[in-house]
Design a protein around this motif. Structure first.
Motif, PDB file in Angstrom:
ATOM      1  N   GLN A 208       0.868  -1.187   0.000  1.00 20.95           N
ATOM      2  CA  GLN A 208       0.000   0.000   0.000  1.00 20.95           C
ATOM      3  C   GLN A 208       0.903   1.235   0.000  1.00 20.95           C
ATOM      4  O   GLN A 208       1.073   1.914   1.013  1.00 20.95           O
ATOM      5  CB  GLN A 208      -0.915  -0.026   1.225  1.00 20.95           C
ATOM      6  CG  GLN A 208      -1.766  -1.277   1.351  1.00 20.95           C
ATOM      7  CD  GLN A 208      -2.727  -1.446   0.192  1.00 20.95           C
ATOM      8  OE1 GLN A 208      -3.533  -0.539  -0.079  1.00 20.95           O
ATOM      9  NE2 GLN A 208      -2.658  -2.578  -0.489  1.00 20.95           N
TER      10      GLN A 208
ATOM     11  N   SER B  31      -0.168   4.689   1.386  1.00 23.92           N
ATOM     12  CA  SER B  31      -0.721   4.753   2.744  1.00 23.92           C
ATOM     13  C   SER B  31       0.348   5.103   3.770  1.00 23.92           C
ATOM     14  O   SER B  31       1.485   4.627   3.686  1.00 23.92           O
ATOM     15  CB  SER B  31      -1.349   3.410   3.137  1.00 23.92           C
ATOM     16  OG  SER B  31      -2.472   3.145   2.344  1.00 23.92           O
TER      17      SER B  31
ATOM     18  N   VAL C 146      -1.131   0.965   7.754  1.00 28.29           N
ATOM     19  CA  VAL C 146      -2.187  -0.020   7.493  1.00 28.29           C
ATOM     20  C   VAL C 146      -2.528  -0.722   8.798  1.00 28.29           C
ATOM     21  O   VAL C 146      -1.639  -1.218   9.498  1.00 28.29           O
ATOM     22  CB  VAL C 146      -1.735  -1.056   6.435  1.00 28.29           C
ATOM     23  CG1 VAL C 146      -2.793  -2.144   6.269  1.00 28.29           C
ATOM     24  CG2 VAL C 146      -1.455  -0.376   5.097  1.00 28.29           C
TER      25      VAL C 146
ATOM     26  N   GLU D 197      -2.819  11.346   7.555  1.00 24.31           N
ATOM     27  CA  GLU D 197      -3.944  10.687   6.899  1.00 24.31           C
ATOM     28  C   GLU D 197      -4.426   9.439   7.620  1.00 24.31           C
ATOM     29  O   GLU D 197      -3.765   8.886   8.477  1.00 24.31           O
ATOM     30  CB  GLU D 197      -3.543  10.310   5.478  1.00 24.31           C
ATOM     31  CG  GLU D 197      -2.473   9.215   5.432  1.00 24.31           C
ATOM     32  CD  GLU D 197      -2.044   8.902   4.024  1.00 24.31           C
ATOM     33  OE1 GLU D 197      -2.171   7.753   3.617  1.00 24.31           O
ATOM     34  OE2 GLU D 197      -1.545   9.802   3.335  1.00 24.31           O
TER      35      GLU D 197
ATOM     36  N   PRO E  52      -5.704   5.408   7.853  1.00 23.19           N
ATOM     37  CA  PRO E  52      -5.107   4.179   7.300  1.00 23.19           C
ATOM     38  C   PRO E  52      -5.827   3.719   6.051  1.00 23.19           C
ATOM     39  O   PRO E  52      -6.887   4.217   5.710  1.00 23.19           O
ATOM     40  CB  PRO E  52      -5.291   3.168   8.426  1.00 23.19           C
ATOM     41  CG  PRO E  52      -6.522   3.644   9.145  1.00 23.19           C
ATOM     42  CD  PRO E  52      -6.449   5.148   9.072  1.00 23.19           C
ATOM     43  N   ALA E  53      -5.239   2.732   5.365  1.00 20.98           N
ATOM     44  CA  ALA E  53      -5.877   2.161   4.187  1.00 20.98           C
ATOM     45  C   ALA E  53      -7.116   1.411   4.578  1.00 20.98           C
ATOM     46  O   ALA E  53      -7.213   0.896   5.679  1.00 20.98           O
ATOM     47  CB  ALA E  53      -4.905   1.222   3.490  1.00 20.98           C
TER      48      ALA E  53
END
Length: 200
Positions: free
Chosen positions: A147, A150, A153, A197, A199-200
């Motif tokens: 990812q 990201s 995760v 941000e 998480p995925a």
């Protein structure tokens, strides 16, 4: 997860990346401080209790060896060039696996994902790591799902953060997940750290 005093253990080893362990250490320690030291007990462990030399020469003395960490609730596995040696150390890997299997949460930072991959925890799973380490992890973990966009995760028990400073974001996420948004926000405010941000 109930609000109780949880044991946070941070693994360190030769050539560990400093901010990989120091960032989460600061987050969990500050969260503990802001809760009057009633919620978190934070310690640092090594393969032994001998002084280790982190990346770029910082000397760190572990609180204990990893055999004293079997009752940990949250395990932090940082990265750094030393993670390459850790994945070749079968006795240490066995101990780390025992701690992971007993913990509620295990979070890796940066190339600490190599260790989770070597132990099989990322097979077929989404993960984040340092931008330069994705290929290494893919070589170690069958069908792992990178990812790359990201910051971190969250797979439940197993969590992975991207490079270096991203460990702070994931540690704050763990504080929020376990103890709530208010303590997480207070911790970030104390650290004067801008929240990143989701998480995925």
């Amino acid at each position: 997860m109930k609000k109780q005093k949880l044991k946070v253990v941070i693994l360190i080893f030769e050539d560990v990346e400093v901010l990989d362990f120091a960032g989460p250490f600061e987050v969990f320690s500050v969260a503990g401080q802001l809760s009057d030291y009633k919620l978190l007990d934070v310690s640092v462990v090594g393969k032994s209790s001998k002084t280790i030399t982190a990346k770029n020469g910082l000397k760190v003395v572990p609180d204990a060896d990893i055999t004293q960490a079997m009752d940990s609730d949250i395990l932090v596995i940082p990265g750094g060039d030393g993670s390459k040696a850790v994945i070749e150390d079968l006795s240490l890997l066995s101990l780390v696996k025992n701690v992971i299997d007993r913990s509620q949460i295990c979070m890796s930072v940066c190339s600490g994902a190599r260790i989770l991959a070597k132990l099989g925890y990322l097979d077929g799973k989404e993960f984040a790591t340092h931008q330069s380490v994705y290929d290494d992890v893919m070589d170690l973990a069958k069908n792992a799902l990178p990812q790359k966009s990201s910051r971190f995760v969250d797979l439940g028990q197993i969590m992975t953060a991207a490079g270096v400073a991203a460990g702070i974001d994931l540690a704050l996420h763990v504080v929020q997940k376990v103890f709530g948004k208010e303590l997480m926000q207070k911790t970030a405010d104390y650290m004067e750290y801008p929240l990143n941000e989701k998480p995925a």
